[in-house]
Design an enzyme around this catalytic site. Structure first.
Site, PDB file in Angstrom:
ATOM      1  CE  LYS A   1      42.567  48.803  43.911  1.00 28.60           C
ATOM      2  NZ  LYS A   1      41.713  47.737  44.464  1.00 28.60           N
TER       3      LYS A   1
HETATM    4  P1  NAD Z   1      48.807  42.825  51.286  1.00 31.44           P
HETATM    5  O1  NAD Z   1      49.664  44.014  51.113  1.00 31.44           O
HETATM    6  O2  NAD Z   1      48.162  42.594  52.602  1.00 31.44           O
HETATM    7  O3  NAD Z   1      49.637  41.505  50.886  1.00 31.44           O
HETATM    8  C1  NAD Z   1      50.311  41.375  49.682  1.00 31.44           C
HETATM    9  C2  NAD Z   1      51.072  40.051  49.687  1.00 31.44           C
HETATM   10  O4  NAD Z   1      51.655  39.863  48.375  1.00 31.44           O
HETATM   11  C3  NAD Z   1      52.240  40.016  50.679  1.00 31.44           C
HETATM   12  O5  NAD Z   1      52.327  38.738  51.258  1.00 31.44           O
HETATM   13  C4  NAD Z   1      53.456  40.265  49.769  1.00 31.44           C
HETATM   14  O6  NAD Z   1      54.670  39.724  50.286  1.00 31.44           O
HETATM   15  C5  NAD Z   1      53.028  39.521  48.511  1.00 31.44           C
HETATM   16  N1  NAD Z   1      53.785  39.941  47.316  1.00 31.44           N
HETATM   17  C6  NAD Z   1      54.112  41.196  46.941  1.00 31.44           C
HETATM   18  N2  NAD Z   1      54.858  41.162  45.821  1.00 31.44           N
HETATM   19  C7  NAD Z   1      54.987  39.847  45.495  1.00 31.44           C
HETATM   20  C8  NAD Z   1      55.667  39.162  44.456  1.00 31.44           C
HETATM   21  N3  NAD Z   1      56.358  39.817  43.514  1.00 31.44           N
HETATM   22  N4  NAD Z   1      55.580  37.801  44.397  1.00 31.44           N
HETATM   23  C9  NAD Z   1      54.889  37.118  45.332  1.00 31.44           C
HETATM   24  N5  NAD Z   1      54.247  37.711  46.356  1.00 31.44           N
HETATM   25  C10 NAD Z   1      54.298  39.057  46.436  1.00 31.44           C
HETATM   26  O7  NAD Z   1      47.712  42.936  50.133  1.00 31.44           O
HETATM   27  P2  NAD Z   1      46.239  42.298  50.113  1.00 31.44           P
HETATM   28  O8  NAD Z   1      45.294  43.285  50.674  1.00 31.44           O
HETATM   29  O9  NAD Z   1      46.289  40.914  50.659  1.00 31.44           O
HETATM   30  O10 NAD Z   1      45.964  42.265  48.540  1.00 31.44           O
HETATM   31  C11 NAD Z   1      46.426  41.202  47.719  1.00 31.44           C
HETATM   32  C12 NAD Z   1      45.654  41.201  46.421  1.00 31.44           C
HETATM   33  O11 NAD Z   1      44.253  41.044  46.689  1.00 31.44           O
HETATM   34  C13 NAD Z   1      45.763  42.481  45.595  1.00 31.44           C
HETATM   35  O12 NAD Z   1      45.699  42.172  44.223  1.00 31.44           O
HETATM   36  C14 NAD Z   1      44.522  43.238  45.979  1.00 31.44           C
HETATM   37  O13 NAD Z   1      44.122  44.172  44.980  1.00 31.44           O
HETATM   38  C15 NAD Z   1      43.519  42.106  46.113  1.00 31.44           C
HETATM   39  N6  NAD Z   1      42.350  42.431  46.925  1.00 31.44           N
HETATM   40  C16 NAD Z   1      42.476  42.837  48.222  1.00 31.44           C
HETATM   41  C17 NAD Z   1      41.338  43.133  48.958  1.00 31.44           C
HETATM   42  C18 NAD Z   1      41.392  43.520  50.429  1.00 31.44           C
HETATM   43  O14 NAD Z   1      40.321  43.606  51.052  1.00 31.44           O
HETATM   44  N7  NAD Z   1      42.543  43.722  51.024  1.00 31.44           N
HETATM   45  C19 NAD Z   1      40.070  43.038  48.361  1.00 31.44           C
HETATM   46  C20 NAD Z   1      39.969  42.596  47.041  1.00 31.44           C
HETATM   47  C21 NAD Z   1      41.128  42.288  46.343  1.00 31.44           C
END
Ligand code: NAD
Length: 425
Positions: A112
């Site tokens: 990561k």
């Molecule tokens: P992203 O940046 O696209 O979206 C993040 C979202 O979280 C946004 O809507 C933001 O406004 C919201 N957010 C941020 N701080 C917040 C808070 N304090 N309270 C409520 N909402 C809040 O990110 P993503 O890629 O969708 O990732 C989200 C989660 O999923 C992370 O934990 C990431 O590690 C996990 N994840 C992502 C992927 C991927 O392929 N993108 C894969 C596996 C896991």
């Protein structure tokens, strides 16, 4: 026995959920602490400083990569840009990647990258107040371009193959390709960039959706009678919302970094998505939820940040199931409360594995001129997540343990076997 890593670094990591679970698995299997520690601690951690210049403002941006474990394959894991990044949470996220890739049986290791930057600082520097998508993408691009340049050799050797995470997406992955010109040096590339994979953008959300769909099928409830709340409307949250909406499930509440929205009869996901594209937040689309974690729903999907469900939130939660779209969204203390309340948690390492399953295909077919289509990619995610869910459910039943612990059991057992076969233990 104390691990060499702790002696070396001189500071103990807080006992995270994955550490607790790995130790519990070690106890169940009667494995030596030394071996347990080789699964817990990372193989290599790099700290770096990037020199960025934002329209004449030079700034230093710190970050780190935890290369956690490569027993089962190359170091694989997303890059996040966030103000709360530190070494310990990056190590925890890399450990979850190792567990995840092993759980769904991919020939990949875990890593990561966390880059510490608060995007609101860029607004201040550039003298802007209003949300501006151009500012957001400009800042992210400057950071990732510099990261790719700094990591050029590591990326070219495919020692570490990154992917999107919080605040990074296909556009940023395209910049990494621009630096390496090597299709398999990065996954999550946008359409048209050599080696891109149809369905990768939606893959994590699709995997979360499959878990929810399987749960609904087990409860024999109709999708239209099922209510869901989603925290986060970024890549994962918005895609799972789209798939669930298509199935007829009612999404009654959504929360993001700026606020929440609530509609008892169900939110129109397509309109919400358009609203977010122009405003950068769900806030203001309709009335807010009085208390997001206290909403009456069948399923709660945290798909935003680490530690979102703490003790306070856990006490309020009325949902029967929590499907973890985000990584590490539930603290160990909250977990205890939820388990006592009888809430079933489908852990991150299973629910959000869709992204890395698709990434494994993208990595393995870098020069394919005949693309798999969405349906083939989604079919693979459905099979892999479904199979792991069945195997973990059987372990949970046989050993009378939670599904969360059973997922770590399945994964750690596989990992130990590989490490033994390689002569590492
Ligand atoms: P992203 O940046 O696209 O979206 C993040 C979202 O979280 C946004 O809507 C933001 O406004 C919201 N957010 C941020 N701080 C917040 C808070 N304090 N309270 C409520 N909402 C809040 O990110 P993503 O890629 O969708 O990732 C989200 C989660 O999923 C992370 O934990 C990431 O590690 C996990 N994840 C992502 C992927 C991927 O392929 N993108 C894969 C596996 C896991």
């Amino acid at each position: 026995m104390e691990s060499g890593f702790v002696t070396f670094i001189g500071k103990q990591e807080r006992p995270t959920r994955s550490i607790n679970n790995i130790r519990k698995v070690g106890d169940i299997l009667g494995i030596d602490d030394d071996i347990v520690n080789t699964i817990i601690y990372p193989q290599d951690v790099h700290v770096f400083r990037l020199h960025i210049n934002l329209v004449g403002h030079p700034i230093n941006v710190w970050g780190c990569t935890s290369f956690h474990n490569r027993a089962r394959g190359i170091y694989k894991g997303g890059i996040r840009i966030s103000s709360d990044v530190d070494i310990w949470n990056t190590i925890e996220l890399s450990r979850l990647m190792t567990l995840k890739t092993s759980l769904v049986d991919l020939e990949l290791g875990g890593a990561k990258t966390g880059i510490r930057f608060d995007i609101s600082e860029a607004y201040k520097l550039l003298g802007k107040k209003q949300y501006d998508i151009k500012i957001e993408s400009y800042v992210k691009k400057e950071i990732i371009r510099e990261f790719a340049h700094h990591y050029r050799e590591i990326l070219l050797k495919k020692h570490y193959v990154p992917a999107p995470d919080i605040n990074t997406g296909p556009a940023e992955m395209a910049l990494i390709y621009d630096e390496t010109h090597e299709p398999s040096s990065v996954t999550g590339k946008p359409e048209g960039v050599p080696g891109w994979l149809p369905g990768r953008k939606e893959a994590t959300g699709y995997g979360v959706f499959i878990v929810v769909k399987n749960l609904i099928a087990k409860t024999k409830q109709k999708p239209e009678e099922t209510t869901v709340a989603i925290q986060g409307f970024g890549n994962v949250g918005s895609n799972v919302a789209f798939f669930l909406d298509k199935l007829g499930v009612k999404i009654v509440a959504v929360e993001d970094k700026d606020g929440s929205v609530y509609k008892e009869e169900g939110i129109d996901v397509a309109s919400l998505s358009k609203y977010v594209t122009s405003n950068g937040t769900v806030k203001g689309f309709c009335d807010p939820a009085a208390d997001f974690f206290g909403v009456e729903v069948d399923i709660m999907i945290p798909a935003a940040i680490n530690d979102a469900i703490d003790v306070k939130a856990a006490k309020k939660i009325k949902a029967k199931y929590i499907v973890e779209g985000a990584n590490s969204p539930t603290t160990p203390e909250a977990m205890d409360i939820l388990e006592k309340k009888g809430v079933i948690i489908i852990p991150d390492i299973l629910s959000n594995a869709g992204g890395v399953i698709a990434s494994s295909v993208e990595y393995a077919n870098p020069i394919s001129t005949q693309k798999m289509d969405n349906e083939e990619v989604f079919g693979m995610i459905k099979r892999k997540i479904g199979k792991s869910m069945d195997l973990a459910s059987d372990i949970a039943k046989e050993r009378s343990i939670s599904l969360d612990l059973a997922c770590t059991f399945l994964s750690a057992e596989r990992l130990i076997k590989t490490m033994k076969n390689r002569g590492w233990t």
